[in-house]
Design an enzyme around this catalytic site. Structure first.
Site, PDB file in Angstrom:
ATOM      1  N   HIS A   4      39.932  30.963  20.601  1.00  0.00           N
ATOM      2  CA  HIS A   4      38.689  31.352  21.267  1.00  0.00           C
ATOM      3  C   HIS A   4      37.514  30.803  20.475  1.00  0.00           C
ATOM      4  CE1 HIS A   4      35.588  33.824  23.150  1.00  0.00           C
ATOM      5  NE2 HIS A   4      36.445  33.940  24.129  1.00  0.00           N
ATOM      6  N   ASP A  39      43.100  35.417  28.603  1.00  0.00           N
ATOM      7  CA  ASP A  39      43.822  34.682  29.648  1.00  0.00           C
ATOM      8  C   ASP A  39      45.314  34.702  29.477  1.00  0.00           C
ATOM      9  OD1 ASP A  39      41.045  32.712  29.342  1.00  0.00           O
ATOM     10  OD2 ASP A  39      41.609  33.679  31.219  1.00  0.00           O
TER      11      ASP A  39
HETATM   12  C1  SDX Z   1      37.808  31.860  27.861  1.00  0.00           C
HETATM   13  O1  SDX Z   1      33.542  31.669  25.556  1.00  0.00           O
HETATM   14  C2  SDX Z   1      34.082  32.682  26.145  1.00  0.00           C
HETATM   15  O2  SDX Z   1      33.716  33.795  25.972  1.00  0.00           O
HETATM   16  C3  SDX Z   1      35.191  32.316  27.097  1.00  0.00           C
HETATM   17  C4  SDX Z   1      35.959  33.478  27.683  1.00  0.00           C
HETATM   18  C5  SDX Z   1      35.090  34.305  28.577  1.00  0.00           C
HETATM   19  O3  SDX Z   1      35.405  35.471  28.741  1.00  0.00           O
HETATM   20  O4  SDX Z   1      34.143  33.724  29.179  1.00  0.00           O
HETATM   21  O5  SDX Z   1      36.479  34.296  26.640  1.00  0.00           O
HETATM   22  C6  SDX Z   1      37.129  32.981  28.518  1.00  0.00           C
HETATM   23  O6  SDX Z   1      37.435  30.740  28.115  1.00  0.00           O
HETATM   24  C7  SDX Z   1      38.894  32.138  26.862  1.00  0.00           C
HETATM   25  C8  SDX Z   1      39.470  30.836  26.246  1.00  0.00           C
HETATM   26  C9  SDX Z   1      40.495  30.286  27.225  1.00  0.00           C
HETATM   27  N1  SDX Z   1      40.930  28.935  26.816  1.00  0.00           N
HETATM   28  C10 SDX Z   1      42.187  28.727  26.408  1.00  0.00           C
HETATM   29  O7  SDX Z   1      43.017  29.604  26.200  1.00  0.00           O
HETATM   30  C11 SDX Z   1      42.525  27.253  26.239  1.00  0.00           C
HETATM   31  C12 SDX Z   1      43.286  27.068  24.926  1.00  0.00           C
HETATM   32  N2  SDX Z   1      42.335  27.315  23.823  1.00  0.00           N
HETATM   33  C13 SDX Z   1      41.694  26.148  23.227  1.00  0.00           C
HETATM   34  O8  SDX Z   1      41.258  25.233  24.204  1.00  0.00           O
HETATM   35  C14 SDX Z   1      40.645  26.563  22.202  1.00  0.00           C
HETATM   36  O9  SDX Z   1      41.181  27.585  21.460  1.00  0.00           O
HETATM   37  C15 SDX Z   1      39.278  26.985  22.655  1.00  0.00           C
HETATM   38  C16 SDX Z   1      38.575  25.899  23.388  1.00  0.00           C
HETATM   39  C17 SDX Z   1      39.345  28.201  23.492  1.00  0.00           C
HETATM   40  C18 SDX Z   1      38.481  27.316  21.398  1.00  0.00           C
HETATM   41  O10 SDX Z   1      38.481  26.210  20.608  1.00  0.00           O
HETATM   42  P1  SDX Z   1      37.641  26.241  19.241  1.00  0.00           P
HETATM   43  O11 SDX Z   1      37.353  27.612  18.766  1.00  0.00           O
HETATM   44  O12 SDX Z   1      36.514  25.313  19.411  1.00  0.00           O
HETATM   45  O13 SDX Z   1      38.679  25.748  18.224  1.00  0.00           O
HETATM   46  P2  SDX Z   1      38.737  24.262  17.774  1.00  0.00           P
HETATM   47  O14 SDX Z   1      38.774  23.410  19.009  1.00  0.00           O
HETATM   48  O15 SDX Z   1      37.671  24.046  16.765  1.00  0.00           O
HETATM   49  O16 SDX Z   1      40.173  24.243  17.110  1.00  0.00           O
HETATM   50  C19 SDX Z   1      40.354  24.615  15.733  1.00  0.00           C
HETATM   51  C20 SDX Z   1      41.760  24.145  15.429  1.00  0.00           C
HETATM   52  C21 SDX Z   1      42.006  22.694  15.859  1.00  0.00           C
HETATM   53  O17 SDX Z   1      43.076  22.227  15.059  1.00  0.00           O
HETATM   54  P3  SDX Z   1      42.668  21.296  13.722  1.00  0.00           P
HETATM   55  O18 SDX Z   1      41.782  20.198  14.259  1.00  0.00           O
HETATM   56  O19 SDX Z   1      41.975  22.263  12.782  1.00  0.00           O
HETATM   57  O20 SDX Z   1      44.011  20.817  13.225  1.00  0.00           O
HETATM   58  O21 SDX Z   1      42.689  24.930  16.197  1.00  0.00           O
HETATM   59  C22 SDX Z   1      43.380  24.086  17.100  1.00  0.00           C
HETATM   60  C23 SDX Z   1      42.561  22.839  17.240  1.00  0.00           C
HETATM   61  O22 SDX Z   1      43.386  21.739  17.615  1.00  0.00           O
HETATM   62  N3  SDX Z   1      43.475  24.830  18.348  1.00  0.00           N
HETATM   63  C24 SDX Z   1      44.615  24.988  18.998  1.00  0.00           C
HETATM   64  C25 SDX Z   1      44.292  25.808  20.097  1.00  0.00           C
HETATM   65  N4  SDX Z   1      42.983  26.102  20.066  1.00  0.00           N
HETATM   66  C26 SDX Z   1      42.480  25.492  18.975  1.00  0.00           C
HETATM   67  N5  SDX Z   1      45.855  24.511  18.761  1.00  0.00           N
HETATM   68  C27 SDX Z   1      46.804  24.891  19.662  1.00  0.00           C
HETATM   69  N6  SDX Z   1      46.574  25.678  20.740  1.00  0.00           N
HETATM   70  C28 SDX Z   1      45.337  26.151  20.969  1.00  0.00           C
HETATM   71  N7  SDX Z   1      45.103  26.922  22.024  1.00  0.00           N
END
Ligand code: SDX
Length: 396
Positions: free
Chosen positions: A273, A331
């Site tokens: 998140h 989700d």
């Molecule tokens: C919602 O904003 C809100 O409030 C949204 C929401 C709402 O109520 O409106 O809460 C609803 O959108 C919830 C989120 C739903 N999305 C997902 O579940 C999709 C999967 N999640 C990822 O896309 C991701 O976690 C995000 C986009 C939600 C958040 O990404 P961040 O916080 O920007 O994290 P990041 O991209 O900086 O990642 C940090 C690290 C990275 O690895 P490194 O580069 O450090 O090696 O964590 C990894 C990322 O690759 N990572 C994941 C991951 N999410 C982040 N790796 C595997 N699976 C994941 N889901």
């Protein structure tokens, strides 16, 4: 200092806006609507009570609740001409594509009350949206399966009415299961608002130019559709389905290896998140709701649910996820609950949009009502070519 909370100046410099609606503490995993913890609202209130709270800032008295629900009931139907608009879509259109179009078109049906400087008009638009979103969403589903639209039944509560419009047909009696209706109501409460997430910021930004509320909410729906945002519950189910097809729980190791692979773009949908770097409090409540629904439907041994529990266990123990604070978000379980309830995967984000409509409206209202608000105008960090002169084409 703003009353109970102290923000460090650094935080305020990155804050998109000031708001008194929803508070999140991502590190503590805390979420409050108008100061009330989500855990208490989800257990003690229904969705329309929560709508009243988000819109007015206080929980309603019985008289206020009755008046609010009566107004909602008076607006559940849509203009009869609007039902013909669905014919313009392909039968296999994604429900979110239909919702963007249908909600945006409300501007054309209610243009006589769209002067957003008039608080009366803002209230009328808000109540119409709260009341009509279930009808429009259920009609989008009925249209894609070729079944006749079911009119709202105002003798039913908000969530039961939606289930009725979704699953009833003119051919036989259908009474919504109260346990499922209560579960849906809780899903709506948990998704009602969430501070300045991407779709809410979209609604605020489009609203800051003076665009009408229906067009702004349509913009929010478009943004929510993305798989990194509201589309994650649909993407989560697709992910679980894929793992099931490849062999289910036995194949989890291979899948997790793909997720960890630096060169792979595979993500564990429903985890991580932008703000919560602790367990999303909504996910805990959604997990309980999931158990209730699966028990009610005799699906507690549902293989997909068992797969989800196995994935959650790995994510809570595996160094890759723990070190990145990737906890289950709202989700993760909402998709499983909705699938168990018979809601098609393609409609999950539509239900998220239905729930979030009140949050978008409350945030839009707060912005429009702020005498100091100006049109939003984010700036950029320019990384393009330095100043240079144009050469005639013959010399390029
Ligand atoms: C919602 O904003 C809100 O409030 C949204 C929401 C709402 O109520 O409106 O809460 C609803 O959108 C919830 C989120 C739903 N999305 C997902 O579940 C999709 C999967 N999640 C990822 O896309 C991701 O976690 C995000 C986009 C939600 C958040 O990404 P961040 O916080 O920007 O994290 P990041 O991209 O900086 O990642 C940090 C690290 C990275 O690895 P490194 O580069 O450090 O090696 O964590 C990894 C990322 O690759 N990572 C994941 C991951 N999410 C982040 N790796 C595997 N699976 C994941 N889901």
């Amino acid at each position: 200092k703003t009353g109970a909370f102290t923000f460090d100046p650094g935080f305020m410099s990155t804050a998109a806006c000031k708001s008194s609606i929803t508070y999140i503490d991502g590190d503590k995993g805390e979420l409050m609507y108008r100061g009330y913890p989500i855990e208490q609202l989800a257990v003690n209130c229904d969705y329309l009570e929560t709508c009243y709270l988000l819109k007015h800032g206080e929980l309603p008295s019985k008289a206020q609740y009755d008046d609010f629900t009566k107004t909602v009931r008076e607006h559940t139907m849509v203009h009869e001409q609007l039902t013909r608009l669905y014919q313009g879509f392909r039968r296999d259109a994604h429900p979110m594509a239909i919702l963007v179009g249908m909600v945006g078109s409300l501007s054309a049906y209610y243009q006589d009350s769209l002067d957003i400087s008039n608080p009366e008009h803002r209230t009328i638009a808000a109540m119409r949206l709260i009341a009509k979103m279930p009808t429009i969403t259920a009609m989008a589903y009925k249209y894609t399966i070729g079944e006749p639209f079911m009119y709202p039944r105002n003798d039913l509560d908000y969530s039961s009415n939606f289930l009725h419009m979704m699953f009833a047909t003119p051919c036989e009696k259908y009474e919504p299961n109260p346990v499922l209706a209560r579960a849906l109501d809780r899903i709506l409460i948990l998704h009602a608002d969430h501070e300045q997430n991407a779709s809410t910021s979209t609604v605020r930004l489009s609203g800051s130019s003076g665009a009408n509320p229906f067009a702004c909410i349509a913009a929010g729906i478009a943004c929510l559709w993305g798989p990194a945002h509201g589309g994650a519950n649909e993407a989560c189910l697709v992910m679980l389905d894929d793992i099931m097809k490849q062999g289910g729980v036995e194949k989890i190791g291979e899948f997790i290896a793909q997720v960890k692979d630096k060169n792979s773009s595979v993500k564990l949908m429903g985890f991580g998140h932008r703000v919560y770097k602790n367990y999303d409090p909504r996910a805990k409540l959604m997990r309980e709701t999931c158990h209730e629904v699966l028990n009610e439907l005799g699906l507690q041994d549902d293989p997909m649910f068992k797969l989800a529990m196995a994935l959650e266990k790995i994510a809570l123990e595996d160094e890759y996820f723990v070190s990145r604070k990737l906890y289950p978000n709202v989700d993760f379980y909402s998709g499983i609950v909705q699938k168990a309830m018979g809601i098609p995967v393609s409609l999950f984000t539509g239900i998220f949009a239905m729930a979030r409509t009140i949050g978008w409206i409350a945030q839009w209202n707060e912005m429009i009502g702020d005498p100091e608000q100006k049109i939003g105008r984010p700036r950029q960090l320019y990384t393009g070519a330095p100043r240079r002169d144009v050469k005639p084409m013959a010399f390029r």
